[in-house]
Write a protein that holds these residues in place. Structure first.
Motif, PDB file in Angstrom:
ATOM      1  N   ARG A 423      39.828  38.887  52.412  1.00 48.34           N
ATOM      2  CA  ARG A 423      39.417  37.485  52.452  1.00 48.34           C
ATOM      3  C   ARG A 423      37.890  37.390  52.439  1.00 48.34           C
ATOM      4  O   ARG A 423      37.213  38.220  53.042  1.00 48.34           O
ATOM      5  CB  ARG A 423      39.938  36.802  53.727  1.00 48.34           C
ATOM      6  N   GLY A 428      34.801  30.929  45.690  1.00 47.71           N
ATOM      7  CA  GLY A 428      36.138  30.492  45.344  1.00 47.71           C
ATOM      8  C   GLY A 428      36.379  30.524  43.832  1.00 47.71           C
ATOM      9  O   GLY A 428      35.455  30.696  43.032  1.00 47.71           O
ATOM     10  N   GLN A 434      42.343  31.426  37.660  1.00 50.33           N
ATOM     11  CA  GLN A 434      42.865  32.468  38.534  1.00 50.33           C
ATOM     12  C   GLN A 434      43.695  33.511  37.796  1.00 50.33           C
ATOM     13  O   GLN A 434      43.986  34.567  38.348  1.00 50.33           O
ATOM     14  CB  GLN A 434      43.676  31.837  39.669  1.00 50.33           C
ATOM     15  N   LEU A 475      46.710  36.046  44.574  1.00 46.54           N
ATOM     16  CA  LEU A 475      45.428  35.427  44.913  1.00 46.54           C
ATOM     17  C   LEU A 475      45.669  34.022  45.431  1.00 46.54           C
ATOM     18  O   LEU A 475      46.495  33.273  44.877  1.00 46.54           O
ATOM     19  CB  LEU A 475      44.534  35.384  43.663  1.00 46.54           C
ATOM     20  N   SER A 477      43.041  30.830  46.414  1.00 48.99           N
ATOM     21  CA  SER A 477      41.620  30.484  46.395  1.00 48.99           C
ATOM     22  C   SER A 477      41.448  29.012  46.078  1.00 48.99           C
ATOM     23  O   SER A 477      42.261  28.406  45.370  1.00 48.99           O
ATOM     24  CB  SER A 477      40.879  31.333  45.354  1.00 48.99           C
ATOM     25  N   SER A 483      38.157  33.035  48.865  1.00 51.88           N
ATOM     26  CA  SER A 483      39.336  33.577  48.180  1.00 51.88           C
ATOM     27  C   SER A 483      40.019  34.605  49.062  1.00 51.88           C
ATOM     28  O   SER A 483      39.392  35.222  49.926  1.00 51.88           O
ATOM     29  CB  SER A 483      38.941  34.230  46.847  1.00 51.88           C
TER      30      SER A 483
END
Length: 638
Positions: A423, A428, A434, A475, A477, A483
């Motif tokens: 993390r 972001g 993504q 993922l 985010s 993220s």
């Protein structure tokens, strides 16, 4: 929100959610309103009783008549919900009590108030105020009349909340029952609406699916009117047209097949030629890069003034950037070629987390970030080397794209799997990007291609390694909110392991190393660096020259470091086997190569000899030599 729901589910959702939300809202409003009314009614009733008792107690307190006050307290207890009644005079003396005894308050005496005692009782206090009518009573002697303050005392009433709480529970149950009935009716009505609206559309969708599978004889029943009828007729016309077009395409495909086969053969020959060219070009590029890196490492060990030291550091940074690009491209090519194989085994996360914490704390500190690696004793079933590469890439990526805040590495057990999470509090990633960030050379916040922000290969390597080992990767985010990258790995039971203590650096002193490389620069740079580490180096460009050099020096090799490509009949692998045969023992050996083709790696794996691709970082070379020497000692029973 991209939900893959069919039309029936969507209709149900649209019909149910507003009804359910409105039902819950109204039920909550009515229920809490009713509960509030019940509580207010109880407080008002208790207050009224306290006021009546205070009014009735005026004469008794004025006259000091305890008998009258006792009767008043006892009669008041006849009311439901009362747990106790107490009457105090102005001196806080208890004059009468019935039921549970209440205590006079130390502060705010003579002030009307309502207080909660514990969770199941209210304490209502009402002052007893003297009125002129009492003072004028001729039957009370003047000497008995209290003087001064008009407050004669106070009345304390204890009201039980048990019955109120019971009513509240009943009210809540009734509200939940009503909500359940409304919900059931809403579900039934929504299901009927969904069936009538979505049924024809689902029939058309199934027909389109069948047509897409090649069943061009499929037709949709034409029923009803309006848009649905036109849609059904259009689907049928489309199926008929596709059937005609398929016949024509089959004929064209048959004619084009021969031409495509010829072109495919030409493309394969061109691709093979390209691969040979790239392998040769890569080898020629890696040779000077390898030598340059070793020369820089050897040069950095010497004494320099501040200006020259800064220049050496800039040269090293440029060489490292080029090396990172070559290594990234090599990793991608090896994974795509399928020459990397996974060796899953029970693996402890403890040493992996400790190494990451040690390796990256300085990098995090230089950026003003906080790196937190939460200790863990979990074991997973995975390839330890490939798993470490995944986590290293994720942690490095998080530190690179986090300007302030922290980066956290943590492992959590989730049933039969362990989820590793990295993390960060960085920039972001928007939802639409993504998926693309796992592709090669994709960088969202680096339009100028700043090398300090990486090359865009880290996440592509992570995805390929996870796919190779069968680990799920994902993922979470949001832009501006950081993220979280995660990897799910099967959990494993701990196993007994033997810790190999790596030899300290000083044990390289006097180590006899055979170096074989036909490139003069590469040979000189490698030999110079090994000598700087305290090794006794015997360098040559081939097998015969190497054996002659060992005989002349009257020493035997403790470890061999050979280039893969050599002139003559021997390459690096066959040369190592020849040296082992000459000395009749398995001399630890390390192979260096500038070739990026998969064949070289396959042969090295078959021979059981570790392979490092040029350019090799000095620290990695040193660690591998120490590891091979430790392996040699283990095979001897040390």
């Amino acid at each position: 929100m991209n939900l893959r729901w069919d039309i029936r589910t969507r209709v149900l959702f649209v019909a149910l959610v507003p009804t359910l939300a409105l039902g819950i809202l109204l039920t909550l409003l009515l229920t809490f309103s009713r509960l509030s009314d019940l509580e207010d009614a109880l407080v008002q009733r208790g207050t009224a009783l306290a006021r009546q008792l205070a009014s009735a107690s005026e004469y008794g307190l004025f006259a000091g008549n305890r008998e009258v006050l006792d009767r008043l307290a006892a009669s008041t207890m006849a009311n439901n919900d009362l747990q106790g009644v107490a009457i105090f005079d102005s001196a806080r003396t208890l004059m009468a009590v019935s039921g549970l005894q209440a205590h006079a308050s130390d502060r705010s005496f003579g002030t009307a108030r309502v207080e909660q005692v514990g969770s199941d009782m209210l304490r209502i206090v009402e002052p007893v105020v003297r009125t002129p009518a009492v003072e004028d009573d001729p039957y009370i002697l003047t000497s008995e009349r209290p003087a001064g303050n008009a407050t004669l005392g106070e009345v304390v009433v204890l009201v039980s909340l048990e019955q109120l709480q019971s009513r509240k529970r009943s009210q809540m149950l009734a509200a939940l029952g009503t909500l359940a009935v409304v919900l059931a009716a809403s579900v039934l009505l929504a299901a009927l609406m969904s069936q009538s609206v979505s049924g024809p559309i689902r029939g058309i969708a199934q027909a389109v699916t069948d047509i897409g599978r090649g069943l061009l004889a499929t037709r949709v029943p034409v029923t009803g009117g309006g848009s649905l009828r036109r849609l059904a007729e259009g689907v049928n016309d489309m199926a008929a047209s596709l059937a005609v077009a398929r016949d024509e395409l089959e004929q064209r495909v048959s004619e084009a097949t021969d031409q495509l086969r010829q072109r495919t053969d030409e493309a394969e020959r061109a691709n093979l030629a390209k691969s040979r060219f790239l392998a040769a070009a890569s080898h020629d590029l890696r040779q000077p890069m390898h030598a340059l890196g070793l020369f820089i490492a050897d040069l950095a060990r010497k004494e320099h003034n501040e200006q020259n030291r800064a220049l050496i550091e800039r040269i090293a940074a440029s060489a490292e950037a080029m090396e990172n690009l070559l290594n990234g491209l090599l990793d991608i090519s090896k994974l795509d070629a399928g020459v990397v194989s996974a060796n899953p085994q029970p693996t402890s996360l403890t040493p992996l987390f400790q190494r990451i914490n040690t390796d990256y704390q300085q990098t995090a500190g230089e950026k003003g970030l906080r790196l937190r690696v939460r200790p863990t004793e979990l074991w997973v079933h995975s390839d330890p080397l490939l798993l470490e590469r995944i986590i290293l890439n994720l942690v490095g990526n998080a530190l690179r794209y986090t300007a302030r805040g922290s980066v956290l590495l943590v492992a959590r057990k989730r049933g039969d799997t362990v989820r590793l999470e990295v993390r960060d509090s960085g920039i972001g990633i928007p939802p639409e990007a993504q998926e693309s960030i796992f592709q090669e050379f994709v960088q969202l916040d680096n339009p100028a291609r700043d090398r300090s922000k990486g090359l865009g290969l880290g996440l592509a390597i992570v995805r390929r390694l996870a796919l190779l080992m069968g680990h799920d990767i994902g993922l979470h985010s949001l832009p501006g909110r950081g993220s979280t990258f995660w990897v799910d790995i099967p959990v494993a039971s701990p196993v007994a392991t033997r810790e190999h203590a790596l030899q300290p650096d000083h044990e390289l002193l006097g180590c006899v190393v055979g170096v074989v490389d036909d490139d003069a620069l590469a040979q000189q740079s490698l030999a110079g660096l090994l000598r700087a580490w305290g090794c006794y180096v015997v360098a040559a460009d081939g097998l015969d020259a190497l054996l002659d050099a060992f005989n002349e020096a009257e020493v035997e090799p403790q470890i061999l470091v050979s280039d893969f490509r050599l002139p003559g009949e021997y390459d690096g692998l066959t040369l190592i086997n020849a040296v082992r045969a000459r000395y009749r023992r398995t001399v630890p050996a390390l192979l260096l190569s500038g070739d990026t083709g998969p064949e070289t790696l396959r042969r090295a794996i078959d021979y059981g000899i570790p392979l490092l691709h040029k350019p090799v970082r000095p620290a990695k070379l040193r660690a591998m030599i120490i590891h091979l020497l430790a392996w040699r000692d283990d095979t001897r029973g040390v």
